[in-house]
Design a protein around this motif. Structure first.
Motif, PDB file in Angstrom:
ATOM      1  N   ARG A  54      38.165  31.856  44.844  1.00 44.01           N
ATOM      2  CA  ARG A  54      36.704  31.996  44.565  1.00 44.01           C
ATOM      3  C   ARG A  54      36.529  32.666  43.217  1.00 44.01           C
ATOM      4  O   ARG A  54      35.551  32.298  42.545  1.00 44.01           O
ATOM      5  N   ALA A  55      37.442  33.544  43.029  1.00 41.32           N
ATOM      6  CA  ALA A  55      37.075  34.443  41.704  1.00 41.32           C
ATOM      7  C   ALA A  55      37.161  33.493  40.376  1.00 41.32           C
ATOM      8  O   ALA A  55      36.382  33.603  39.480  1.00 41.32           O
ATOM      9  N   GLU A  56      38.133  32.440  40.668  1.00 39.55           N
ATOM     10  CA  GLU A  56      38.348  31.743  39.402  1.00 39.55           C
ATOM     11  C   GLU A  56      37.018  30.875  39.359  1.00 39.55           C
ATOM     12  O   GLU A  56      36.396  30.309  38.224  1.00 39.55           O
ATOM     13  N   LEU A  57      36.560  30.409  40.188  1.00 41.90           N
ATOM     14  CA  LEU A  57      35.398  29.457  40.236  1.00 41.90           C
ATOM     15  C   LEU A  57      34.109  30.096  39.863  1.00 41.90           C
ATOM     16  O   LEU A  57      33.411  29.709  38.983  1.00 41.90           O
ATOM     17  N   LEU A  58      33.971  31.538  40.170  1.00 32.85           N
ATOM     18  CA  LEU A  58      32.907  32.250  39.971  1.00 32.85           C
ATOM     19  C   LEU A  58      32.927  32.709  38.633  1.00 32.85           C
ATOM     20  O   LEU A  58      31.808  32.651  37.702  1.00 32.85           O
ATOM     21  N   GLU A  59      34.135  32.841  37.872  1.00 31.88           N
ATOM     22  CA  GLU A  59      34.536  32.958  36.491  1.00 31.88           C
ATOM     23  C   GLU A  59      34.054  31.875  35.635  1.00 31.88           C
ATOM     24  O   GLU A  59      33.246  31.997  34.490  1.00 31.88           O
ATOM     25  N   VAL A  60      34.327  30.730  36.206  1.00 24.36           N
ATOM     26  CA  VAL A  60      34.018  29.490  35.324  1.00 24.36           C
ATOM     27  C   VAL A  60      32.416  29.385  35.373  1.00 24.36           C
ATOM     28  O   VAL A  60      31.724  28.799  34.486  1.00 24.36           O
ATOM     29  N   LEU A  61      31.610  29.702  36.521  1.00 24.64           N
ATOM     30  CA  LEU A  61      30.251  29.584  36.537  1.00 24.64           C
ATOM     31  C   LEU A  61      29.770  30.668  35.647  1.00 24.64           C
ATOM     32  O   LEU A  61      28.352  30.896  35.425  1.00 24.64           O
ATOM     33  N   GLY A  62      30.393  31.733  35.183  1.00 26.46           N
ATOM     34  CA  GLY A  62      29.846  32.675  34.402  1.00 26.46           C
ATOM     35  C   GLY A  62      29.881  34.215  34.676  1.00 26.46           C
ATOM     36  O   GLY A  62      29.241  35.060  33.956  1.00 26.46           O
ATOM     37  N   ALA A  63      30.350  34.465  35.941  1.00 22.93           N
ATOM     38  CA  ALA A  63      30.619  35.770  36.464  1.00 22.93           C
ATOM     39  C   ALA A  63      31.602  36.536  35.879  1.00 22.93           C
ATOM     40  O   ALA A  63      32.594  35.951  35.352  1.00 22.93           O
ATOM     41  N   ILE A  65      34.492  39.082  36.596  1.00 19.42           N
ATOM     42  CA  ILE A  65      35.550  39.407  37.762  1.00 19.42           C
ATOM     43  C   ILE A  65      36.241  40.777  37.727  1.00 19.42           C
ATOM     44  O   ILE A  65      36.770  40.978  36.502  1.00 19.42           O
ATOM     45  N   ASP A  66      36.261  41.568  38.411  1.00 21.17           N
ATOM     46  CA  ASP A  66      37.081  42.664  38.628  1.00 21.17           C
ATOM     47  C   ASP A  66      37.814  42.856  40.101  1.00 21.17           C
ATOM     48  O   ASP A  66      36.850  42.788  40.857  1.00 21.17           O
ATOM     49  N   ILE A  67      39.054  42.714  40.035  1.00 21.90           N
ATOM     50  CA  ILE A  67      39.842  42.663  41.346  1.00 21.90           C
ATOM     51  C   ILE A  67      40.589  43.871  41.434  1.00 21.90           C
ATOM     52  O   ILE A  67      41.523  44.038  40.612  1.00 21.90           O
ATOM     53  N   HIS A  68      40.379  45.010  42.158  1.00 23.05           N
ATOM     54  CA  HIS A  68      40.837  46.288  42.398  1.00 23.05           C
ATOM     55  C   HIS A  68      41.966  46.388  43.562  1.00 23.05           C
ATOM     56  O   HIS A  68      41.751  46.849  44.521  1.00 23.05           O
ATOM     57  N   GLU A  69      43.156  45.390  43.280  1.00 20.14           N
ATOM     58  CA  GLU A  69      43.934  45.310  44.226  1.00 20.14           C
ATOM     59  C   GLU A  69      44.629  46.798  44.718  1.00 20.14           C
ATOM     60  O   GLU A  69      45.281  47.321  44.219  1.00 20.14           O
TER      61      GLU A  69
END
Length: 491
Positions: A54-63, A65-69
């Motif tokens: 989902r993160a990859e898709l949202l990034e493609v759409l222009g968002a 992304i920050d994932i704080h694992e």
């Protein structure tokens, strides 16, 4: 920027939206905010393959992304709005930071309410409760469809609400399941009609502290705020009626009770195995309208019948006919892992109710069978089992316990049902032993304890994530192990 008045028809250009969590609802919120023209900064505190996809898709759409694992996310410096997923507690630094800075905090439900089409704002029929929400909403959706309406089950089940309200072809009505977490982050949402099915101990890890149970009930009660037509409550659970009394509703909204007994005026109930309505007919002071029979339902377990009555009440409040209620209930079949008979063999019945993930749900399930070999345990989420064991102890042949918090249940059995044999299946947690291998051991122990005429019931009363992927995986493993056992015994 002031976003408090923005809706579907407004320009979202320049709005800096932060979306916390991108599970199903969070990803839908981020996607639709991008579609409206807002800039989106999506943050998460954990990742799995689905989240990363989902993160990859949202990034493609222009968002952004920050994932704080494995770390705590903080609110980005630039933010006009925080849309938060239900998993974030109110004391999360992200939310505390937004409150301190005066930034609005909405859940995906609140966002969806504001994004309804002003020209075609489909009414919401909303359901919450500790147990039975999904079944009731799916029953309600079945009834609405039987009435010829374009309906969808959405919210905590089915379609994310932002997707439902943004559908280019408007729905006639939406059947909405809402958890207490989702309700906590609502503000302006106002259902046409709403139901609280029950209020019992659950999620006390989220609602921590001495006022936790009161806070939990208060969030459930938010579903009644602004109701236009009917506040549906459970006559057998006085807490639900108190929530109705405390709610501020539209003038003319009615309180409608449902009961497994003979209904009073303004209620739905059961008379001689017939589901009846004494709320939505003109002659309700002297008569009742038939809505169906117990034989029309997929199960006659008491909690299942109660769910059917609640769904019928919401549908009738919306104007659905008696015939459509009956047809919708007759055609409905519950999802898997909800009081599902897996096998009947050698005089013993094996039942999967893995979705009974708290003591109240387990008690409802246990009340439908006798005698029972009870398979229980997992993550108790802070809940106690004393009341459950006091209520169902005489029904129990034996208990087979698993999971991290199995001792909580074992101790309750020792205190209140000391004559019930307890078999603990102790294993390491996730990854150390296979899900099916664990359930093979459980089924073998249950088979040895069960006698002809008994029901072996998986109604864990606990969450599953200590040893299983989720409740569905737990139920699948139980069913597979039962089939192996019964096939072997037959062969």
């Amino acid at each position: 920027m002031d976003v408090s008045t923005l809706g579907r028809a407004d320009s979202w250009e320049g709005v800096r939206a932060v979306v916390a969590g991108f599970g199903t609802s969070g990803a839908a919120a981020a996607d639709n905010l991008l579609h409206l023209g807002a800039s989106v900064h999506a943050v998460a505190e954990s990742a799995n393959p689905r989240i990363l996809e989902r993160a990859e898709l949202l990034e493609v759409l222009g968002a952004r992304i920050d994932i704080h694992e494995g770390a705590t996310a903080a609110l980005p410096a630039e933010a006009d709005l925080l849309v938060v997923s239900p998993g974030f507690r109110p004391d999360a630094p992200l939310i505390v930071g937004a409150r301190e800075r005066g930034i609005p905090v909405w859940g995906e439900v609140e966002l969806a309410w504001r994004l309804r089409d002003p020209a075609n704002p489909a009414p919401w029929l909303c359901v919450t409760g500790t147990n039975g929400k999904t079944t009731t909403v799916q029953m309600l959706d079945s009834i609405l469809r039987a009435a010829g309406l374009r309906s969808v089950a959405a919210g905590n089940v089915g379609l994310p609400l932002t997707e439902a309200v943004m559908d280019p072809e408007p729905y006639d009505v939406i059947a909405v399941e809402l958890s207490s977490f989702q309700l906590h982050y609502t503000d302006t949402m106002a259902a046409e009609s709403a139901a609280v099915l029950n209020v019992a101990e659950d999620h006390l890890d989220w609602y921590a502290g001495p006022t936790g149970m009161d806070d939990y009930a208060r969030d459930k009660g938010r579903i009644y705020q602004g109701v236009e037509r009917a506040c549906v409550y459970n006559v057998a659970d006085p807490a639900t009626e108190r929530l109705v009394r405390d709610a501020e509703v539209v003038e003319g909204a009615r309180a409608i009770g449902f009961t497994l007994g003979t209904p009073g005026v303004g209620m739905l109930g059961v008379v001689d195995d017939i589901l009846v309505d004494r709320a939505f007919i003109e002659q309700r002071s002297t008569s009742a309208a038939e809505l169906g029979t117990l034989d029309d339902l997929a199960s006659t377990a008491p909690h299942f019948v109660a769910n059917a009555l609640a769904a019928a009440a919401l549908a009738r409040a919306h104007g659905v006919s008696q015939a459509a209620v009956r047809e919708g209930l007759r055609s409905f079949r519950p999802d898997g892992h909800r009081i599902a008979v897996v096998a009947e063999h050698d005089g013993r019945t094996w039942v999967d109710d893995s979705k009974a993930t708290n003591p109240h749900a387990a008690a409802s399930s246990l009340a439908a069978f006798e005698p029972v070999v009870w398979v229980a345990g997992g993550l108790a989420k802070g809940a106690a089992f004393d009341d459950l064991v006091r209520a169902v102890g005489p029904r129990l042949r034996a208990a087979v316990l698993i999971g991290r918090d199995r001792r909580v249940i074992a101790d309750a059995l020792s205190r209140h049902a000391p004559d019930v044999p307890v078999i603990e299946v102790a294993t390491p947690e996730t990854g150390a032993v296979g899900e099916l291998d664990l359930m093979r051991r459980v089924v073998a122990a249950a088979a040895e304890a069960a006698q002809p005429g008994d029901t072996v019931l998986l109604a864990p009363g606990c969450a599953s994530m200590d040893q299983f992927t989720d409740y569905a995986a737990r139920g699948d493993a139980f069913a597979a192990a039962v089939r192996e056992h019964t096939d072997h015994a037959t062969g």
